[in-house]
Design an enzyme around this catalytic site. Structure first.
Site, PDB file in Angstrom:
ATOM      1  N   HIS A 211      77.195  54.109  46.353  1.00  0.00           N
ATOM      2  CA  HIS A 211      78.099  53.410  47.269  1.00  0.00           C
ATOM      3  C   HIS A 211      78.904  52.298  46.616  1.00  0.00           C
ATOM      4  O   HIS A 211      79.823  51.759  47.232  1.00  0.00           O
ATOM      5  CB  HIS A 211      77.300  52.807  48.432  1.00  0.00           C
ATOM      6  N   ARG A 212      78.605  51.905  45.390  1.00  0.00           N
ATOM      7  CA  ARG A 212      79.274  50.756  44.798  1.00  0.00           C
ATOM      8  C   ARG A 212      80.720  51.080  44.467  1.00  0.00           C
ATOM      9  O   ARG A 212      81.054  52.203  44.084  1.00  0.00           O
ATOM     10  CB  ARG A 212      78.528  50.278  43.549  1.00  0.00           C
TER      11      ARG A 212
END
Length: 370
Positions: A211-212
């Site tokens: 998700h980064r």
């Protein structure tokens, strides 16, 4: 120096995203046992049921006294909205202490507002450093630590970072990791057989969770990661709860097009940790997952050039990797070779399930502030 006590004044917990809920639960519970008057303010940074409400139900957190409902937006938009909403709350409540968790935008916004209103701040998970200023979380955690009157550190390296940055020693307390309190307190709920039947999971699978921004915001990077994940899926089924932040990018890249890629909606805490517990390995960029796999003994391949949690490498199962390494490393793990990174055959110090109690004791006994 003055003292922060919890005998009369209200303690306000600020939570805004999934990792905050897991860290706050044992602290709230420990303070409740001591009869401390407290409230929970949910900023709404993670705001749908799968990302937020289910965590409160599963972890026994009290229903938030306030939900600011800030939602998503750019970093500036979100942080500004958080500060406006939190300032109103703090002025109306006049808390004796504000407790913030982790390194999300809610964390730094609350610390800024509280500091300007001269309200003491305690930071749970202080001192973690990736030394990567391109990460928004690194900016948030460094600013929060400088503004905090009490810094609760989860690992010895975090204590060292705070000392190096000039944080007074009487402001720093090494207490262990409250996220691990939550994990150990729920071990008997992580029923891998039941989850396997419910989700129709294969006997052997790898979990993916990314998700980064560095991994999901650039379409070229997403396309490359999709190719690598498909190469992993050539060897083993990959089960991936997809974070809303990266869903469209991965869909556009065709991640779900491989027959052994299983894309899921975000899971609640119990289901997600159960999924991890039953896996052969995890591919992730999450800080919390690095910690959870360390305790669960699951090989963790962290798709990042750095980590603010090096203790998960020296004391755990974590390994930093680049995408080109993923297929080979997963193959090695499936062959029983593990990640081969830990240098200490033990869990990190004080990751024993009692961090929340230590935090409550320190606050109840009074802690030095500037």
């Amino acid at each position: 120096m003055s003292s922060v006590g919890t005998e009369a004044a209200e303690v306000v917990h600020i939570v805004g995203a999934r990792p905050n809920f897991v860290k706050a639960a044992p602290v709230v519970a420990a303070l409740e046992k001591r009869g401390v008057r407290q409230s929970v303010v949910h900023t709404g940074q993670h705001y749908d049921d799968r990302m937020s409400a289910i965590f409160f139900r599963e972890l026994g957190l009290p229903r938030p006294d306030v939900d600011l409902g800030v939602g998503s937006g750019s970093h500036a938009e979100q942080t500004a909205a958080l500060m406006v909403g939190l300032e109103k709350e703090f002025i109306s409540r006049s808390p004796g202490l504000v407790i913030v968790y982790g390194d999300v935008n809610s964390t730094v916004a609350a610390a800024l507002v509280a500091a300007k209103l001269h309200i003491p701040v305690a930071h749970v998970e202080a001192g973690l450093r990736s030394f990567d200023w391109t990460m928004p979380e690194e900016v948030n955690r460094r600013i929060t630590d400088q503004l905090s009157d009490i810094c609760f550190a989860t690992s010895p390296d975090a204590v060292g970072h705070l000392a190096h940055e000039g944080v007074a020693t009487d402001r720093v307390h090494f207490v262990g990791n409250p996220m691990i309190d939550t994990l150990l307190g729920n071990l008997d709920r992580f029923d891998t057989a039941e989850l396997g039947r419910r989700l129709d999971l294969p006997d052997t699978y790898v979990v993916g969770t990314l998700h980064r921004p560095a991994n999901v915001d650039d379409p070229e990077i997403v396309a490359r990661l999709t190719k690598r994940l498909h190469e992993v899926a050539d060897q083993v089924d990959v089960v991936m709860p997809v974070h809303p932040r990266g869903r469209r990018a991965f869909d556009d890249a065709g991640l779900g097009g491989h027959p052994r890629m299983r894309l899921l909606e975000p899971l609640g805490y119990i289901d997600f940790v159960t999924l991890v517990r039953g896996s052969a390995a995890v591919i992730t960029d999450s800080g919390g997952v690095q910690e959870e796999t360390t305790i669960l003994g699951v090989p963790c391949l962290t798709l990042r050039p750095n980590t603010e949690r090096p203790v998960t490498i020296t004391h755990g199962t974590n390994r930093l990797v680049v995408d080109a390494e993923l297929p080979g490393l997963v193959g090695a793990i499936l062959a029983g070779q593990g990640t081969g990174t830990a240098t200490v055959a033990d869990v990190p110090p004080l990751w024993d399930g009692h961090a929340g109690e230590r935090i409550a004791t320190i606050l109840a006994n009074g802690a030095a502030t500037r």
